[in-house]
Design an enzyme around this catalytic site. Structure first.
Site, short mmCIF file in Angstrom:
data_model
loop_
_atom_site.label_atom_id
_atom_site.label_comp_id
_atom_site.label_asym_id
_atom_site.label_seq_id
_atom_site.Cartn_x
_atom_site.Cartn_y
_atom_site.Cartn_z
CE LYS A 1 2.93 18.64 25.61
NZ LYS A 1 3.34 19.35 26.76
CE LYS B 1 6.41 11.83 24.77
NZ LYS B 1 7.18 13.02 25.08
CE LYS C 1 1.29 11.24 30.29
NZ LYS C 1 2.69 11.49 30.37
#
Ligand code: TYM
Length: 337
Positions: free
Chosen positions: A202, A116, A199
């Site tokens: 969102k 991230k 995967k």
């Protein structure tokens, strides 16, 4: 309530209004079944959500929608303790303690953080995102959880929880239960319908491969029908060579309750299109009542508030006791009341 059932605890972020199929199949579906056999604690982790910027009104709304959805998929407040993380201040309190038991390098090795922060860049990455897994450690240890039902992407965070529990226990005496991950192999990782090597998430670059439970059913069935499949035409299970088809078979199996080999036989002589069409129909039938129940909970905010107040009270009773023991072991002078 005193019970001799083993304890489970898990959490989900309220960051987008709707959960996606990966959240549901990877984790929440197991939450629903475990409430029958375990002493179950489930929470919406709003403290975790603010590790990235949130609009206050949207966060509040998404938190409500998350709770309504958990009830909509089958959590029963009579069978489990359902609460909001920020309603239980012990999470932040034990979170601080666990920060002080974690090595900087140890936290820096968390792959979700690396992914991230790599995407966002250092300047847009908060310190909260860095310490996020340590708050998760506190979430789990506060409840003395034996098992933590999650998807594969959370495994490393559960490993960290085990390490920190063992470290604390060996330095200061037995305080925390060392938890095990509860990850079902078949649904541990649901893949993006357009990119079956990543995967479902969102934060994917395009929403085309993401099935949100609360989206209009037509939108989702269209996504399922246009899922990327593989070269060839024969419906068979092969995670390497037929990642797209295998993902669809796993999703079908989880929703229909039929085993993958049974499904392969069922589709014998038919092509990929038949699998996609059937799965789209199955999904539509399955999700409609979930949407309907979610809406009815959203239409009754007073009932939702009652569920959450009761949940927070039950959660605080357990969390407060663990925190008091941990504080005492650390050597904090007890506050006299
Ligand atoms: P979150 O909100 O990202 O995801 C909720 C759950 O969904 C699972 N999941 C998936 N499973 C299979 N396939 C996928 N594509 C997929 N995408 C998501 C996740 O593994 C997770 O179980 N850090 C956690 C929330 C958390 C927590 C906790 C979990 C906070 N405290 C304590 C357990 C215990 C998270 O961000 O999950």
């Amino acid at each position: 309530m005193v019970t001799d059932r083993p304890r489970v605890l898990s959490g989900i972020q309220p960051t987008s209004g709707s959960f996606h199929l990966g959240n549901y199949l990877g984790a929440v579906r197991q939450w629903v079944s475990l409430q029958e056999t375990h002493d179950a604690f489930y929470m919406v982790v709003d403290l975790h959500a603010i590790t990235v910027e949130q609009d206050p009104a949207t966060l509040r709304e998404n938190t409500r929608v998350s709770v309504a959805q958990l009830l909509g998929v089958g959590l029963d407040p009579e069978r489990c303790t359902l609460f909001i993380q920020s309603h239980v201040p012990e999470h932040a309190q034990l979170g601080w303690v666990m920060n002080c038991f974690t090595g900087f390098g140890e936290a820096a090795r968390m792959t979700q953080f690396k992914d991230k922060s790599g995407k966002q860049g250092a300047d847009r990455t908060t310190v909260g995102l860095f310490t996020y897994p340590i708050l998760q450690v506190a979430d789990i240890l506060l409840y003395q959880a034996d098992q933590v039902p999650v998807g594969e992407d959370q495994r490393q965070h559960i490993e960290l929880t085990r390490d920190l529990a063992e470290r604390f226990n060996s330095r200061l005496g037995q305080t925390f239960t060392v938890p095990n991950p509860y990850i079902l192999k078949e649904t541990a990782k649901i893949f993006d319908l357009q990119d079956p090597t990543s995967k479902m998430s969102k934060s994917a670059s395009t929403p085309k491969g993401l099935v949100n439970l609360l989206d209009e059913v037509k939108t989702s069935t269209k996504k399922i029908k246009s899922a990327v499949t593989d070269t060839g035409t024969v419906v068979s299970y092969d995670e390497q060579e037929k990642a797209g088809v295998s993902n669809l078979l796993r999703i079908h199996s989880a929703i229909s309750g039929r085993s993958v080999p049974e499904l392969v036989e069922h589709f014998e002589g038919r092509m990929y299109g038949a699998l996609k069409t059937e799965l789209a129909e199955l999904y539509a039938e399955w999700v409609a009542p979930i949407q309907q129940r979610t809406r009815s909970y959203l239409d009754d905010p007073a009932e939702l508030d009652r569920v959450l107040a009761r949940g927070a009270e039950k959660a605080r009773a357990v969390a407060g006791e663990t925190l008091a023991t941990a504080y005492d072991r650390i050597g904090f002078l007890a506050a006299k009341r």
